[in-house]
Design an enzyme around this catalytic site. Structure first.
Site, PDB file in Angstrom:
ATOM      1  N   GLU A  77      -4.411   0.593  -3.467  1.00 20.81           N
ATOM      2  CA  GLU A  77      -3.027   1.058  -3.538  1.00 20.81           C
ATOM      3  C   GLU A  77      -2.049  -0.114  -3.513  1.00 20.81           C
ATOM      4  O   GLU A  77      -1.020  -0.102  -4.213  1.00 20.81           O
ATOM      5  CB  GLU A  77      -2.741   2.023  -2.384  1.00 20.81           C
ATOM      6  CG  GLU A  77      -3.462   3.353  -2.536  1.00 20.81           C
ATOM      7  CD  GLU A  77      -3.288   4.268  -1.342  1.00 20.81           C
ATOM      8  OE1 GLU A  77      -3.484   5.487  -1.507  1.00 20.81           O
ATOM      9  OE2 GLU A  77      -2.970   3.780  -0.236  1.00 20.81           O
ATOM     10  N   ASP A 128       0.802   3.852  -3.188  1.00 23.17           N
ATOM     11  CA  ASP A 128       0.424   5.249  -3.002  1.00 23.17           C
ATOM     12  C   ASP A 128       1.372   6.168  -3.763  1.00 23.17           C
ATOM     13  O   ASP A 128       0.950   7.101  -4.452  1.00 23.17           O
ATOM     14  CB  ASP A 128       0.425   5.580  -1.503  1.00 23.17           C
ATOM     15  CG  ASP A 128       0.117   7.040  -1.240  1.00 23.17           C
ATOM     16  OD1 ASP A 128      -1.003   7.474  -1.535  1.00 23.17           O
ATOM     17  OD2 ASP A 128       1.016   7.750  -0.742  1.00 23.17           O
ATOM     18  N   GLU A 176       0.835  -1.202   0.000  1.00 22.25           N
ATOM     19  CA  GLU A 176       0.000   0.000   0.000  1.00 22.25           C
ATOM     20  C   GLU A 176       0.867   1.248   0.000  1.00 22.25           C
ATOM     21  O   GLU A 176       0.622   2.208  -0.740  1.00 22.25           O
ATOM     22  CB  GLU A 176      -0.908  -0.001   1.230  1.00 22.25           C
ATOM     23  CG  GLU A 176      -1.713   1.268   1.419  1.00 22.25           C
ATOM     24  CD  GLU A 176      -1.861   1.653   2.877  1.00 22.25           C
ATOM     25  OE1 GLU A 176      -2.095   2.842   3.140  1.00 22.25           O
ATOM     26  OE2 GLU A 176      -1.728   0.768   3.738  1.00 22.25           O
ATOM     27  N   ASP A 190      -6.804   0.871   0.830  1.00 22.59           N
ATOM     28  CA  ASP A 190      -5.527   0.179   1.056  1.00 22.59           C
ATOM     29  C   ASP A 190      -5.294  -0.918   0.020  1.00 22.59           C
ATOM     30  O   ASP A 190      -4.191  -1.059  -0.523  1.00 22.59           O
ATOM     31  CB  ASP A 190      -5.489  -0.434   2.459  1.00 22.59           C
ATOM     32  CG  ASP A 190      -5.396   0.616   3.551  1.00 22.59           C
ATOM     33  OD1 ASP A 190      -5.246   1.805   3.229  1.00 22.59           O
ATOM     34  OD2 ASP A 190      -5.475   0.240   4.738  1.00 22.59           O
TER      35      ASP A 190
END
Length: 241
Positions: A123, A51, A47, A120
């Site tokens: 990503e 991102d 995650e 979450d």
């Protein structure tokens, strides 16, 4: 349906076949899934990577799509595409909720439908595809998903008001807090002014922005403060169910 069949089905659904399926499995593994053995891996590291990859893809795309846009406009456009509700929208669009691995209790409580869980996982999936296939394939997929969800980004107007969104967040989470904007610096000739703005919440600086007008600088400061507060709250939430 077996885990193997589930993974194959999801890959068909997203239009990408993993060379290393363990990366996909990890991306779909919520921290609660290994609640009795915290030494086992979950999707939080992916995650973190995803991102940054998502931000890079959109920053590059917007930079080239809007050659005349300043930093403030580019920042707002990017934020409108990667804010929480956009990520959850993308996650629901590819039906990732059906494949997330959670603890039995968390799934009974519909944890797989929770916005934070979907963000979450989305990503983490982006991070997993990047590690498996590199930047090209993940960029193509991200842009395909976004186009399907919001249309072409050059036609997607900024639909949020940074100041208004921040005010709403403060009212919901810090009801007694006061917001104050102040211009900390002004520079440049009259035809090309640059303003630097700070936003103070409870007397503490939470955001800083630079723009060609006071309003633009304050909007960027509000956006930075909003992102900081949301990320800070997100990091404070429990890892498990």
């Amino acid at each position: 349906m077996s885990d193997k069949e589930n993974l194959l089905l999801f890959q068909e659904q997203i239009g990408y076949r993993f060379e290393d399926e363990s990366l996909l499995l990890l991306a779909l593994t919520h921290p609660s899934y290994h609640e009795h053995d915290r030494t086992k891996s979950n999707n939080q590291r992916l995650e973190f990577l995803g991102d940054s990859i998502l931000s890079l893809i959109l920053t590059d795309e917007l930079y080239h799509k809007f050659p005349h846009a300043d930093e403030g406009e580019l920042t707002q456009r990017r934020s409108s595409l990667i804010r929480g509700e956009s990520l959850t929208g993308l996650a629901r669009q590819i039906k990732i909720d059906s494949f997330i691995l959670l603890s039995v209790s968390d799934r009974k409580n519909n944890g797989h439908l929770r916005d934070s869980t979907l963000e979450d996982a989305m990503e983490a999936l982006i991070g997993a595809i990047y590690l498996d296939g590199g930047l090209g394939p993940v960029r193509d997929l991200v842009m395909k998903w976004i186009t399907q969800f919001v249309g072409k980004i050059e036609e997607n107007e900024i639909t949020h008001n940074p100041k208004g969104r921040l005010q709403e967040w403060i009212q919901e989470n810090m009801a007694d807090a006061k917001i104050k904007y102040q211009i900390s610096k002004e520079s440049g000739p009259a035809h090309n002014k640059h303003f630097e703005a700070e936003i103070l919440i409870k007397g503490k600086v939470h955001g800083f922005g630079v723009g060609k007008s006071k309003k633009a600088a304050e909007n960027i400061a509000a956006l930075k403060a909003f992102e900081f507060l949301c990320n800070d709250k997100r990091e404070q939430r429990p890892a498990g169910p």
